[in-house]
Design an enzyme around this catalytic site. Sequence first.
Site, short mmCIF file in Angstrom:
data_model
loop_
_atom_site.label_atom_id
_atom_site.label_comp_id
_atom_site.label_asym_id
_atom_site.label_seq_id
_atom_site.Cartn_x
_atom_site.Cartn_y
_atom_site.Cartn_z
N THR A 36 0.83 -1.21 0.00
CA THR A 36 0.00 0.00 0.00
C THR A 36 0.86 1.26 0.00
OG1 THR A 36 -1.50 1.29 1.39
CG2 THR A 36 -0.13 -0.30 2.53
N ASP A 37 0.29 2.36 -0.48
CA ASP A 37 1.03 3.63 -0.41
C ASP A 37 1.19 4.13 1.03
OD1 ASP A 37 -1.60 4.46 0.09
OD2 ASP A 37 -1.57 6.11 -1.35
N GLU A 38 0.40 3.56 1.95
CA GLU A 38 0.49 4.03 3.34
C GLU A 38 1.84 3.71 3.98
OE1 GLU A 38 -2.77 3.56 5.98
OE2 GLU A 38 -4.25 4.00 4.43
N TYR A 72 -1.58 -0.46 11.26
CA TYR A 72 -1.86 -1.10 9.96
C TYR A 72 -0.71 -0.88 8.98
CZ TYR A 72 -3.39 -1.31 5.10
OH TYR A 72 -3.44 -1.55 3.74
N LYS A 127 2.05 -3.45 7.25
CA LYS A 127 2.18 -3.63 5.80
C LYS A 127 3.62 -3.33 5.34
CE LYS A 127 -0.51 -4.46 3.03
NZ LYS A 127 -1.01 -5.75 2.45
P1 NAD Z 1 -10.40 -6.45 2.76
O1 NAD Z 1 -10.33 -6.18 4.22
O2 NAD Z 1 -11.65 -6.07 2.02
O3 NAD Z 1 -10.14 -7.99 2.47
C1 NAD Z 1 -9.17 -8.73 3.15
C2 NAD Z 1 -9.41 -10.21 2.90
O4 NAD Z 1 -8.38 -10.95 3.55
C3 NAD Z 1 -10.74 -10.71 3.46
O5 NAD Z 1 -11.38 -11.55 2.52
C4 NAD Z 1 -10.35 -11.51 4.69
O6 NAD Z 1 -11.24 -12.56 5.01
C5 NAD Z 1 -8.96 -12.01 4.29
N1 NAD Z 1 -8.11 -12.30 5.45
C6 NAD Z 1 -7.89 -11.50 6.52
N2 NAD Z 1 -7.10 -12.13 7.41
C7 NAD Z 1 -6.81 -13.34 6.88
C8 NAD Z 1 -6.04 -14.46 7.32
N3 NAD Z 1 -5.39 -14.44 8.49
N4 NAD Z 1 -5.95 -15.54 6.51
C9 NAD Z 1 -6.61 -15.58 5.32
N5 NAD Z 1 -7.38 -14.57 4.88
C10 NAD Z 1 -7.47 -13.47 5.64
O7 NAD Z 1 -9.13 -5.72 2.14
P2 NAD Z 1 -8.95 -4.98 0.72
O8 NAD Z 1 -9.35 -3.57 0.86
O9 NAD Z 1 -9.54 -5.83 -0.33
O10 NAD Z 1 -7.35 -5.00 0.61
C11 NAD Z 1 -6.70 -6.12 0.03
C12 NAD Z 1 -5.20 -5.89 0.07
O11 NAD Z 1 -4.88 -4.70 -0.65
C13 NAD Z 1 -4.64 -5.68 1.47
O12 NAD Z 1 -3.38 -6.33 1.53
C14 NAD Z 1 -4.47 -4.17 1.59
O13 NAD Z 1 -3.42 -3.86 2.48
C15 NAD Z 1 -4.12 -3.81 0.17
N6 NAD Z 1 -4.49 -2.45 -0.26
C16 NAD Z 1 -5.77 -2.00 -0.06
C17 NAD Z 1 -6.12 -0.74 -0.54
C18 NAD Z 1 -7.53 -0.20 -0.37
O14 NAD Z 1 -7.77 0.97 -0.68
N7 NAD Z 1 -8.50 -0.99 0.08
C19 NAD Z 1 -5.16 0.06 -1.20
C20 NAD Z 1 -3.86 -0.44 -1.36
C21 NAD Z 1 -3.56 -1.72 -0.90
O1 DAU Z 2 -4.01 4.35 0.83
C1 DAU Z 2 -4.30 2.98 0.77
C2 DAU Z 2 -5.10 2.57 1.97
O2 DAU Z 2 -6.39 3.14 1.83
C3 DAU Z 2 -5.19 1.07 2.14
O3 DAU Z 2 -3.91 0.55 2.38
C4 DAU Z 2 -6.14 0.69 3.28
O4 DAU Z 2 -6.30 -0.72 3.35
C5 DAU Z 2 -7.48 1.34 3.04
O5 DAU Z 2 -8.35 1.09 4.12
C6 DAU Z 2 -7.33 2.85 2.84
O6 DAU Z 2 -6.94 3.49 4.07
P1 DAU Z 2 -7.60 4.87 4.55
O7 DAU Z 2 -7.44 4.98 6.02
O8 DAU Z 2 -7.12 6.00 3.72
O9 DAU Z 2 -9.14 4.57 4.15
P2 DAU Z 2 -10.52 4.88 4.89
O10 DAU Z 2 -11.61 4.58 3.91
O11 DAU Z 2 -10.61 4.25 6.23
O12 DAU Z 2 -10.46 6.46 5.09
C7 DAU Z 2 -10.30 7.35 4.00
C8 DAU Z 2 -10.22 8.76 4.58
O13 DAU Z 2 -11.50 9.10 5.13
C9 DAU Z 2 -9.24 8.90 5.72
O14 DAU Z 2 -8.63 10.18 5.66
C10 DAU Z 2 -10.10 8.81 6.97
C11 DAU Z 2 -11.42 9.41 6.52
N1 DAU Z 2 -12.63 8.88 7.18
C12 DAU Z 2 -12.80 7.53 7.17
C13 DAU Z 2 -13.90 6.97 7.80
C14 DAU Z 2 -14.11 5.48 7.81
C15 DAU Z 2 -13.55 9.74 7.75
O15 DAU Z 2 -13.41 10.96 7.72
N2 DAU Z 2 -14.65 9.19 8.36
C16 DAU Z 2 -14.87 7.85 8.42
O16 DAU Z 2 -15.88 7.41 9.01
#
Ligand code: NAD
Ligand code: DAU
Length: 338
Positions: free
Chosen positions: A124-126, A149, A153
């Site tokens: 992730t970019d985080e 988190y 990562k």
């Molecule tokens: P998500 O939380 O929607 O899905 C995670 C999945 O992993 C779920 O299906 C869960 O059941 C499974 N999982 C969790 N713990 C597990 C374990 N111990 N064993 C097997 N399976 C397990 O997450 P997402 O948003 O789809 O993100 C997927 C990946 O992409 C993550 O690695 C996250 O860090 C990365 N990522 C997410 C974003 C974003 O914006 N959502 C951006 C960049 C990178």
């Molecule tokens: O940048 C990539 C990441 O983006 C991924 O690695 C993470 O898995 C994914 O969850 C996401 O992280 P963020 O923390 O940026 O996403 P989130 O949707 O939780 O929040 C987006 C922005 O909105 C953040 O600045 C927090 C804010 N927020 C979020 C929630 C849930 C609010 O203001 N109110 C809220 O209730």
Amino acid sequence: MNVLVTGGAGFIGANYVLRRLRTSDDRVTVVDALTYAGNLESLKAVEENPALSFHRADITDSDAMEKIFEETKPDAVVHFAAESHVDRSILGPRVFTTTNVLGTQVLLDCSKKHGVQRFVMVSTDEVYGSLGKTGLFSETSPLKPSSPYSASKAAADLVALSYHHTFGMDVVVTRCSNNYGPLQFPEKLIPLMIINALEDKPLPVYGDGMQIRDWIHVEDHCAAIDAVFAKGMAGEVYNIGSQNERPNIEIVKRILAHLGKPETLIRHVEDRLGHDRRYAIDPTKTEGALGWVPEKKFEDALPATIDWYLANRTWWERVRSGAYREYFEAQYAQRLAD
Ligand code: NAD
Ligand code: DAU
């Protein structure tokens, strides 16, 4: 080719599995523990596809992983499985370290032992931490993760790279910005705000709402992962983003406007602890080296995403009520026991 996809019942993983089955002849083996974030209903459209197999297992369980690798003999691994929500990592960091760090290491060990030809680590970019008002994250930006988190990562991402450096394994790492689109668990900003607005509930905006995220549609992210999978160089990191920076408050206002709901629903609430102020990705390397470019335009794809949640009320209502968790039992528990 047999591709093992971890976390394939989650938001991005499910979108990726649907894409891979649509665009290739590969066999896809999904490994997912079905935590609260895993929803097999997201894979319903392909559940009868003979190219897909599903294993409910925890990636930290090395015996279970060994058995799956032995049985399925994957050629490649695309590793999505993780605890993914920053707010949850603030409330309870431990599972983030075990799943994200230890789980990744278990998968790397199995991949090494079983001669996996390519391991795609979805990071992730985080991992880069927070930006000031200017500048972009490049692949050489220092890693300065801020939350439990993102720290977990970053650790996993570096462990993956160490398996390339130390053991010569074919590992590629992707670092993508915030995803939006269908099938996202309604704890994340966009689906949470859509659903609250639909129900005329308050929309909780953290702090001043001027934090900036760089939004990419999940299908563009999945296409980029396939480009890295196919053409990325072992040991390299690829940033993925679509140059689409938006303050949170803008997103919330756009959602309200599309749904015809009043801005009086917005509530500024206490800020997230350690909240990163701004993320922004420089995707030059990925675009130049792999020929990938994002296709979705936010102006169209955000309304389309909102419309997806309107059209798929059953999907998210079952998530909220917890009914989606019964689906595995009804659909698979007996079949897998046979
Ligand atoms: P998500 O939380 O929607 O899905 C995670 C999945 O992993 C779920 O299906 C869960 O059941 C499974 N999982 C969790 N713990 C597990 C374990 N111990 N064993 C097997 N399976 C397990 O997450 P997402 O948003 O789809 O993100 C997927 C990946 O992409 C993550 O690695 C996250 O860090 C990365 N990522 C997410 C974003 C974003 O914006 N959502 C951006 C960049 C990178
Ligand atoms: O940048 C990539 C990441 O983006 C991924 O690695 C993470 O898995 C994914 O969850 C996401 O992280 P963020 O923390 O940026 O996403 P989130 O949707 O939780 O929040 C987006 C922005 O909105 C953040 O600045 C927090 C804010 N927020 C979020 C929630 C849930 C609010 O203001 N109110 C809220 O209730």
